[in-house]
Scaffold this motif. Sequence first.
Motif, PDB file in Angstrom:
ATOM      1  N   ALA A   1       0.660  -1.115  -0.037  1.00 41.99           N
ATOM      2  CA  ALA A   1       0.028  -0.106  -0.121  1.00 41.99           C
ATOM      3  C   ALA A   1       1.018   1.196   0.184  1.00 41.99           C
ATOM      4  O   ALA A   1       2.000   1.256   0.524  1.00 41.99           O
ATOM      5  CB  ALA A   1      -0.834   0.003   1.087  1.00 41.99           C
ATOM      6  N   ASP A   2       0.454   2.361  -0.641  1.00 40.68           N
ATOM      7  CA  ASP A   2       1.054   3.464  -0.484  1.00 40.68           C
ATOM      8  C   ASP A   2       1.001   4.245   0.613  1.00 40.68           C
ATOM      9  O   ASP A   2       1.854   5.170   1.287  1.00 40.68           O
ATOM     10  CB  ASP A   2       0.625   4.319  -1.768  1.00 40.68           C
ATOM     11  N   VAL A   3      -0.012   4.153   1.396  1.00 33.40           N
ATOM     12  CA  VAL A   3      -0.353   5.183   2.462  1.00 33.40           C
ATOM     13  C   VAL A   3      -0.955   4.090   3.675  1.00 33.40           C
ATOM     14  O   VAL A   3      -1.601   3.152   3.427  1.00 33.40           O
ATOM     15  CB  VAL A   3      -1.553   5.944   2.464  1.00 33.40           C
ATOM     16  N   ALA A   4      -0.430   4.364   4.825  1.00 28.15           N
ATOM     17  CA  ALA A   4      -0.946   3.450   6.012  1.00 28.15           C
ATOM     18  C   ALA A   4      -1.455   4.452   7.239  1.00 28.15           C
ATOM     19  O   ALA A   4      -0.850   5.431   7.486  1.00 28.15           O
ATOM     20  CB  ALA A   4       0.362   2.729   6.519  1.00 28.15           C
ATOM     21  N   LEU A   5      -2.470   4.002   7.496  1.00 27.87           N
ATOM     22  CA  LEU A   5      -3.063   4.829   8.557  1.00 27.87           C
ATOM     23  C   LEU A   5      -2.862   4.145   9.917  1.00 27.87           C
ATOM     24  O   LEU A   5      -3.241   2.974  10.193  1.00 27.87           O
ATOM     25  CB  LEU A   5      -4.552   5.067   8.297  1.00 27.87           C
ATOM     26  N   VAL A   6      -2.174   4.938  11.079  1.00 28.56           N
ATOM     27  CA  VAL A   6      -1.987   4.132  12.202  1.00 28.56           C
ATOM     28  C   VAL A   6      -2.470   5.128  13.265  1.00 28.56           C
ATOM     29  O   VAL A   6      -2.581   6.309  13.086  1.00 28.56           O
ATOM     30  CB  VAL A   6      -0.417   4.057  12.243  1.00 28.56           C
TER      31      VAL A   6
ATOM     32  N   TYR B   1      -3.755   5.829  -5.781  1.00 30.41           N
ATOM     33  CA  TYR B   1      -2.980   5.100  -5.040  1.00 30.41           C
ATOM     34  C   TYR B   1      -3.806   4.124  -3.788  1.00 30.41           C
ATOM     35  O   TYR B   1      -4.932   4.541  -3.805  1.00 30.41           O
ATOM     36  CB  TYR B   1      -2.095   6.139  -3.721  1.00 30.41           C
ATOM     37  N   THR B   2      -3.018   3.461  -3.071  1.00 33.07           N
ATOM     38  CA  THR B   2      -3.880   2.599  -2.049  1.00 33.07           C
ATOM     39  C   THR B   2      -3.541   2.954  -0.869  1.00 33.07           C
ATOM     40  O   THR B   2      -2.519   3.614  -0.618  1.00 33.07           O
ATOM     41  CB  THR B   2      -3.262   1.134  -2.300  1.00 33.07           C
ATOM     42  N   ILE B   3      -4.510   2.598   0.009  1.00 29.35           N
ATOM     43  CA  ILE B   3      -4.596   3.204   1.406  1.00 29.35           C
ATOM     44  C   ILE B   3      -4.804   2.065   2.228  1.00 29.35           C
ATOM     45  O   ILE B   3      -5.524   1.200   2.002  1.00 29.35           O
ATOM     46  CB  ILE B   3      -5.472   4.418   1.689  1.00 29.35           C
TER      47      ILE B   3
ATOM     48  N   VAL C   1       3.036  -2.108   7.495  1.00 31.55           N
ATOM     49  CA  VAL C   1       3.336  -0.476   7.214  1.00 31.55           C
ATOM     50  C   VAL C   1       4.789  -0.396   6.628  1.00 31.55           C
ATOM     51  O   VAL C   1       5.198   0.413   6.061  1.00 31.55           O
ATOM     52  CB  VAL C   1       3.358   0.220   8.405  1.00 31.55           C
ATOM     53  N   GLU C   2       5.685  -1.283   6.400  1.00 32.95           N
ATOM     54  CA  GLU C   2       6.803  -1.411   5.907  1.00 32.95           C
ATOM     55  C   GLU C   2       6.922  -0.867   4.307  1.00 32.95           C
ATOM     56  O   GLU C   2       7.891  -0.178   4.269  1.00 32.95           O
ATOM     57  CB  GLU C   2       7.523  -2.823   6.131  1.00 32.95           C
ATOM     58  N   ARG C   3       5.910  -1.192   3.451  1.00 28.32           N
ATOM     59  CA  ARG C   3       6.037  -1.034   2.170  1.00 28.32           C
ATOM     60  C   ARG C   3       5.385   0.298   2.013  1.00 28.32           C
ATOM     61  O   ARG C   3       5.276   0.957   0.934  1.00 28.32           O
ATOM     62  CB  ARG C   3       5.514  -2.013   1.458  1.00 28.32           C
ATOM     63  N   CYS C   4       4.975   1.058   2.942  1.00 29.58           N
ATOM     64  CA  CYS C   4       4.021   2.285   2.594  1.00 29.58           C
ATOM     65  C   CYS C   4       5.110   3.368   2.529  1.00 29.58           C
ATOM     66  O   CYS C   4       6.112   3.440   3.221  1.00 29.58           O
ATOM     67  CB  CYS C   4       3.094   2.577   3.721  1.00 29.58           C
ATOM     68  N   GLU C   5       4.641   4.357   1.713  1.00 26.39           N
ATOM     69  CA  GLU C   5       5.379   5.494   1.333  1.00 26.39           C
ATOM     70  C   GLU C   5       5.214   6.875   2.317  1.00 26.39           C
ATOM     71  O   GLU C   5       6.013   7.684   2.546  1.00 26.39           O
ATOM     72  CB  GLU C   5       5.103   6.038  -0.157  1.00 26.39           C
ATOM     73  N   VAL C   6       4.246   6.690   2.993  1.00 27.27           N
ATOM     74  CA  VAL C   6       3.879   7.848   3.912  1.00 27.27           C
ATOM     75  C   VAL C   6       2.831   7.105   4.965  1.00 27.27           C
ATOM     76  O   VAL C   6       2.206   6.358   4.833  1.00 27.27           O
ATOM     77  CB  VAL C   6       2.969   9.082   3.231  1.00 27.27           C
ATOM     78  N   LEU C   7       3.087   7.686   6.369  1.00 20.63           N
ATOM     79  CA  LEU C   7       2.146   7.182   7.295  1.00 20.63           C
ATOM     80  C   LEU C   7       1.166   8.535   7.741  1.00 20.63           C
ATOM     81  O   LEU C   7       1.933   9.620   7.788  1.00 20.63           O
ATOM     82  CB  LEU C   7       3.268   6.880   8.448  1.00 20.63           C
ATOM     83  N   VAL C   8       0.235   7.999   8.190  1.00 21.80           N
ATOM     84  CA  VAL C   8      -0.816   9.119   8.665  1.00 21.80           C
ATOM     85  C   VAL C   8      -1.263   8.850   9.929  1.00 21.80           C
ATOM     86  O   VAL C   8      -1.830   7.853  10.280  1.00 21.80           O
ATOM     87  CB  VAL C   8      -2.009   9.226   7.740  1.00 21.80           C
ATOM     88  N   HIS C   9      -0.864   9.738  10.980  1.00 22.19           N
ATOM     89  CA  HIS C   9      -1.373   9.466  12.340  1.00 22.19           C
ATOM     90  C   HIS C   9      -2.844   9.988  12.361  1.00 22.19           C
ATOM     91  O   HIS C   9      -3.197  11.170  12.322  1.00 22.19           O
ATOM     92  CB  HIS C   9      -0.528  10.227  13.401  1.00 22.19           C
ATOM     93  N   VAL C  10      -3.683   8.926  12.643  1.00 17.69           N
ATOM     94  CA  VAL C  10      -5.066   9.337  12.946  1.00 17.69           C
ATOM     95  C   VAL C  10      -5.229   9.658  14.334  1.00 17.69           C
ATOM     96  O   VAL C  10      -5.186   8.601  15.142  1.00 17.69           O
ATOM     97  CB  VAL C  10      -6.004   8.428  12.552  1.00 17.69           C
ATOM     98  N   LEU C  11      -5.611  10.781  14.784  1.00 17.63           N
ATOM     99  CA  LEU C  11      -5.539  11.038  16.197  1.00 17.63           C
ATOM    100  C   LEU C  11      -6.999  11.119  16.621  1.00 17.63           C
ATOM    101  O   LEU C  11      -7.770  12.168  16.108  1.00 17.63           O
ATOM    102  CB  LEU C  11      -4.773  12.409  16.575  1.00 17.63           C
TER     103      LEU C  11
END
Length: 491
Positions: A160-165, A208-210, A234-244
């Motif tokens: 995936a390109d984007v990971a939501l953590v 892109y994939t999320i 999340v290792e292959r993702c290009e960007v991480l998004v912190h969902v707070l």
Amino acid sequence: MTTFVDRVELHVAAGNGGHGCASVHREKFKPLGGPDGGNGGEGGSVILTVDSQITTLLEYHHSPKRKATNGKPGAGGNRTGADGQDLVLAVPDGTVVLDKKGNVLADLVGHGTSFVAAAGGRGGLGNAALASARRKAPGFALLGEPGEARDIVMELKSVADVALVGYPSAGKSSLISVLSAAKPKIADYPFTTLIPNLGVVTAGSTVYTIADVPGLIPGASQGKGLGLEFLRHVERCEVLVHVLDCATLEPGRDPLTDLETIEEELAQYGGLEERPRLVALNKVDVPDGQDIADLTRASLEERGYRVFEVSALAHKGLRELSFALAQIVAEARAAKPVEESTRIVLRPKAVDDAGFTITEEDGAYRIRGVKPERWVRQTDFSNDEAVGYLADRLARLGVEQELWKVGAHEGDTVVIGAEDDAVVFDWEPTMASGAEMLGRRGEDHRFETQRPAVDRRRERQRGRDAAEEEFRAFEALSSGRQAIEGDDEDY
């Protein structure tokens, strides 16, 4: 019931090669028409191939043992045995193959990417293929090689390109459901997401994939909760998004504390330090949610984060977040080098590579090498001629000369192969080699017990006496026939 598996242990076994055939052509008036034994077939291999339609390793969780078919043995009349069928196992995109020690064997990314997990055994040569000017009628054939067998571990890392953590119930599943067409499970209690959910997002000309990663909690990198099981996604993702979560009611929690906790877990997991981060302050539509977002936004921006205030329920701020992610993904893709469709890997042989090594271990000399070990596996040790052929091959490779160099003496123990599958014999350096030493089919004079010279002279004399006696009997029989024929003529 288990529906998603992203790690399995698999035992794979390739097919054995078929044995070669030792046969002599026979037909009327030609009882010995020459060798015509065919070669054995190749054993089937076990091949892992990426299939974009597969999303889980569940199939191999239920059936962890896979084996390819064996090659068929050769037959007379120069008939080659049939090859075994390759076993092709479909795996998801992003599968990493490791051995039992954790060493990476292959990283399968991209539809159609394949990896030979276990190579099939070679088929043995028949005696027709072994015939030469010096060995015109071999009385032996080579055995088929056993197929490779190994235990492997397959781990799935989502591509995936984007990971939501973020913490459980922070709203990751809700965000992915409104940003894409994915329909994850959403509820008002923690750990509703038990598997990573993937969605496809279109923002302008960028697609892109999320993925939303199941909820992380303190200690996830050490195995608490579900975090350790899915952090690899999340290792292959290009960007991480912190969902707070700006509307949490749990004591001791606030957006800044949640961010610090998740960052600590990501740091302990390792390998994600260089990935760009964005912050999504979620649930700003609920009472006090907007106030908390206003209080924490400045602190987050001071730390260098790019902050977006969003609401999955009210669809607020989603367009800005989507286009910001698309820009980062597009830049990351442009920075990657373009890979050629076909890559040729050259591994030249070292100039000082003899093809084998000899080491002294506990008073014995162990020979290791691809060729010597393969030749041993192909040898039928119940056939002296086949053993003599093995000795010739080892001599041509230079094994005997190397044994002299390392200090081996006549009668020393020599071992060929690994400890669990080795052949042990006493070295006889004066042993002659060559096809001229061969006797009857299936025999080799080099492996006969040496007898005293007087016994050999007595045996030769007995042979001469037997021949003279047979000749005298033949003369007597001939003279008797002539006498009878003369009487008939006088009658």
